[in-house]
Design an enzyme around this catalytic site. Structure first.
Site, PDB file in Angstrom:
ATOM      1  N   LYS A   1       0.862  -1.181   0.000  1.00 51.53           N
ATOM      2  CA  LYS A   1       0.000   0.000   0.000  1.00 51.53           C
ATOM      3  C   LYS A   1       0.896   1.228   0.000  1.00 51.53           C
ATOM      4  CE  LYS A   1      -3.659   2.279   2.673  1.00 51.53           C
ATOM      5  NZ  LYS A   1      -4.504   2.191   3.874  1.00 51.53           N
TER       6      LYS A   1
ATOM      7  N   LYS B   1      -2.135  -1.471  -3.770  1.00 49.00           N
ATOM      8  CA  LYS B   1      -2.977  -0.269  -3.757  1.00 49.00           C
ATOM      9  C   LYS B   1      -2.096   0.967  -3.881  1.00 49.00           C
ATOM     10  CE  LYS B   1      -6.347   2.150  -0.829  1.00 49.00           C
ATOM     11  NZ  LYS B   1      -6.980   2.197   0.498  1.00 49.00           N
TER      12      LYS B   1
END
Length: 327
Positions: A196, A249
């Site tokens: 992320k 992400k």
């Protein structure tokens, strides 16, 4: 004739039927997950300004929306909760009767077959907007792990099917796995936000989740977008600690990471097409700068082609409705 190539690629592009026949990459509705933002109250449907078509929903409205999603064939949702009250420790996250446990019970009753994924993190629940316990202006890693583990177990007891820690604390997958196993949920999978990145594309999400940091930023725990090898190390750690699905992400800025993760590890890979990606397409389409349907389909194909097995996208409902056709 010898001057012409024996292989002419255009032969298989001359009709839509031919193109579909030889299409290499296909995105199906069964691979999509719709995010939902759940808020206190009843009868609440509060539009998110930066994400046209997305709204904060009260538990009853979320359950209704889940019925519609299931009817369209969307197999799963991921739930983000905004509590009644926020404090420094994010107490609403660990409350067994908090917003997400209530939503889980209501949705499970309304739509028994829908796969329910829950975000496990603290940023929506803390008054400072950071993803953990803050001490001396910094997020303290290990005390945060204890809260995340309690939150995960609360979600499991309320009926979650998949636990998705998004905080990016070191060791959180292992801590959550141990807590779930000890509570009798050894069967429950973990989808970790393994890579992320500290991204500029999160602004619309932070509006929807009411989770913007009140000071500083999240670069001390979210990854530097420049670092691909570090992403591989993060994924390896999460798999070693017990992650069943690893998530990258944002999706489109990190298609190379999706590909490398899939090729190196072979585990199920998820990719999150985040709020900023959604908002850009919506804004450009509203101005007539691009065709929304084609842009959505092309972006989802790119994510799938890179190696994602699961795609979390705010377009899931729209794609499912379009492919289903008129009622």
């Amino acid at each position: 004739m010898s001057r012409f190539p024996a292989y002419r690629p255009r032969r298989l592009r001359r009709s839509e039927a031919l193109r579909r026949l030889v299409r290499e990459t296909r995105v199906t509705v069964e691979q999509l997950v719709q995010p939902l933002f759940v808020v206190p109250g009843r009868g609440v449907e509060r539009p998110v300004g930066s994400m046209p078509g997305i709204a904060q929903l009260s538990v009853d409205r979320a359950a209704e929306d889940c019925r519609r999603l299931a009817d369209l064939g969307v197999p799963a949702v991921i739930l983000f909760g905004i509590p009644e009250h926020k404090d420094a420790r994010g107490s609403g996250a660990t409350d067994p009767d908090g917003i997400i446990p209530r939503a889980l019970r209501a949705i499970r009753q309304a739509v028994p077959g829908l796969l329910l994924i829950t975000d496990v993190g603290l940023c929506e629940y803390t008054d400072h907007g950071h993803c953990g316990v803050v001490r001396d202006g910094d997020v303290d890693n290990d005390p945060t792990l204890e809260l995340l583990a309690v939150e995960a177990v609360a979600h499991a007891r309320a009926g979650a099917d998949v636990i998705a820690p998004s905080d990016m604390m070191d060791g959180r997958v292992g801590a959550i796995r141990r807590a779930l196993d000890a509570a009798g949920f050894a069967h429950l999978p973990i989808m970790s936000y393994a890579a992320k990145f500290a991204s500029a594309f999160y602004g619309p999400f932070r509006e929807a989740a009411e989770s913007a940091p009140q000071f500083g930023d999240r670069r001390s725990y979210q990854m530097d977008p420049a670092n691909a090898e570090e992403a591989m190390r993060e994924v390896a750690l999460d798999i070693e600690e017990g992650a069943d699905i690893v998530l990258v992400k944002p999706a489109l800025p990190n298609l190379d990471i999706v590909r490398r993760v899939k090729e190196r590890f072979g585990d199920p890979v998820a990719a999150y097409q985040v709020g900023g990606e959604y908002a850009m397409v919506k804004a450009a389409a509203a101005r007539g700068w691009l065709d929304e349907t084609r842009a959505v389909d092309e972006s989802l194909v790119a994510i799938k082609r890179a190696g994602a097995d699961v795609i979390i996208t705010y377009f899931a409902k729209d794609v499912a409705a379009r492919r289903r056709g008129p009622a």
